[in-house]
Design an enzyme around this catalytic site. Sequence first.
Site, PDB file in Angstrom:
ATOM      1  N   ASP A   1      57.560  39.353   9.302  1.00  0.00           N
ATOM      2  CA  ASP A   1      58.631  38.460   8.840  1.00  0.00           C
ATOM      3  C   ASP A   1      59.275  37.729  10.009  1.00  0.00           C
ATOM      4  O   ASP A   1      59.607  36.555   9.925  1.00  0.00           O
ATOM      5  CB  ASP A   1      59.705  39.267   8.090  1.00  0.00           C
ATOM      6  CG  ASP A   1      59.217  39.672   6.695  1.00  0.00           C
ATOM      7  OD1 ASP A   1      58.233  39.043   6.227  1.00  0.00           O
ATOM      8  OD2 ASP A   1      59.799  40.598   6.113  1.00  0.00           O
ATOM      9  N   CYS A   2      59.432  38.448  11.121  1.00  0.00           N
ATOM     10  CA  CYS A   2      60.097  37.826  12.275  1.00  0.00           C
ATOM     11  C   CYS A   2      59.124  37.052  13.153  1.00  0.00           C
ATOM     12  O   CYS A   2      59.516  36.156  13.897  1.00  0.00           O
ATOM     13  CB  CYS A   2      60.850  38.866  13.082  1.00  0.00           C
ATOM     14  SG  CYS A   2      59.982  40.426  13.282  1.00  0.00           S
ATOM     15  N   TYR A   3      57.834  37.421  13.086  1.00  0.00           N
ATOM     16  CA  TYR A   3      56.799  36.735  13.891  1.00  0.00           C
ATOM     17  C   TYR A   3      55.637  36.347  12.974  1.00  0.00           C
ATOM     18  O   TYR A   3      54.616  37.042  12.912  1.00  0.00           O
ATOM     19  CB  TYR A   3      56.300  37.661  15.003  1.00  0.00           C
ATOM     20  CG  TYR A   3      57.346  37.976  16.053  1.00  0.00           C
ATOM     21  CD1 TYR A   3      57.676  37.021  17.014  1.00  0.00           C
ATOM     22  CD2 TYR A   3      57.968  39.223  16.093  1.00  0.00           C
ATOM     23  CE1 TYR A   3      58.623  37.310  17.979  1.00  0.00           C
ATOM     24  CE2 TYR A   3      58.916  39.511  17.052  1.00  0.00           C
ATOM     25  CZ  TYR A   3      59.248  38.553  17.998  1.00  0.00           C
ATOM     26  OH  TYR A   3      60.176  38.833  18.951  1.00  0.00           O
TER      27      TYR A   3
END
Lengths: 134, 395
Positions: B138-140
Amino acid sequence: MKQKMVLYFPSTTTEQPFTYYLIKDYNLMINILKANINPRKEGRAVVEISGDKKDYLAGLEYLQSRGVKIFPLEQEIVWQEDRCTHCGACVVICPAGALVLERPEMEVKFLGEKCIVCEHCIKACPSRAMEARY
Amino acid sequence: MIKKTYEEINAKIRAGEAVVVTAEEVISMVREQGVEETAAAVDVVTTGTFGPMCSSGAFFCLGHSKPRMKMSRVFLNGVEAYAGLAAVDAYLGATQIPETDPDNKNFPGEFNYGGGHVLEDLVAGKEVLLEATAYGTDCYPKKKLEKMVRLEDLPQATLYNPRNAYQNYNVAVNLSDRTLYTYMGILKPNMGNANYSTSGQLSPLFNDPLYRTIGMGTKIFLGGGVGYVSWQGTQHSPDALRGENGVPLTPAGTLAVIGDMKQMSSKWLRGVSFMGYGVSLMVGVGIPIPILDEEILKFTAVSDEEIFAPVVDYSESYPQGLGETIGQVSYAQLKSGEISVGDRLIPTAPLSSYRGARDIAILLKEWIQEGEFLLTRPVFTIPASSEKFNYKGAI
């Protein structure tokens, strides 16, 4: 007169017995240091030819008249000085004494006239400073 | 008794008054003037070494893409860097070879390109292909990246070598009847040659054999730039047998070193190939030794005649880990081009460049003379005995 050289044989010439004629007709001594000759393919040989100057020049002229090209030996193996780290790993690999470590400077020198184009140095040099050109 | 402090020596360097000589030059000075007079005159002795050092590599921060990516596999010119670190950090080791390399399948392999060569290409300013893959989070979210990068494009590039500047090393010979292809070069059968790999009297740790001045934080020449000693190196084994002059008779001390790759040059970081073995990196390391007292000066005046290396068979003793040696020779003999083992004379070849070592010692001397390079007092010196740390022994 005694000289090492590279003979280049175009594909049309490789089946002719040049060595026989150089010895018989020109009274020359031929020392084949390295040769790669195959039927109907271009070939090359590293040879040392010795004899009287007159015979020597006539023999070379004979080779050239039959389409053989003659190159000086030291152009075959090139020492790229900027790639050389002067480590000296090559000096025990070269069988001809063409790669030497000069003392006390401990600098590598390439003596092109002693090179017999065996090419052992090319893969033995860690920094790949030796190059074959033909 | 001569006593000098780091502060006094640095004050002289700043004023352009320090007397700096190389570890080669100091030998004849001591022979002519004696220890006391030379110790009074000389402030710093510079050392150098330039040889293949396999335990070398670099940490890279490769920079964030848009969208962001947590790289799980990273390749630079096809050579894999370890990416089990934060999102865009990776460590490239000198001996890593491309996955496509035929290695030793057709023995002996040529090993024309690998980690050491990528490091050289980067410091030479060349463009290098960066390829990365990721599983996506989700963050990367980004999963794939391919782009050309240059050293100047990377946010950080830190050379960190876990083991450099080995204090002494084996002289490799081959007692078998077949040619061996080793990290000590090509060894011809029946002791056809003997290969060695240190710069002898110029080598940093031969000039401070008991590590009185070298330790964490010692400022050094590294790969053409400024670096630091960060720790004792892997396999550091100070308990090795020593001569009366303190110089170990077998491989002993090692250094871990660190420095900013962006300052370095491809003249002093060179990718190298060893047939049948693999790739490595030639690293230039130079260490200044402050002459704090006469004992240190005496150590720096050690000459090739007084330094000895063990002769080891690489057909049996080394690969099988038997620890047997078949003789001992001095660096003076090794450098002469021939050593005698038993009743035989064996031609020698170095793998470490003595010319390079001398050039490094001279360069470092010039940096100090110009007043730009001050000496640092180490936070602690590297251990001179295994009692001081839990050392389990080199393999």
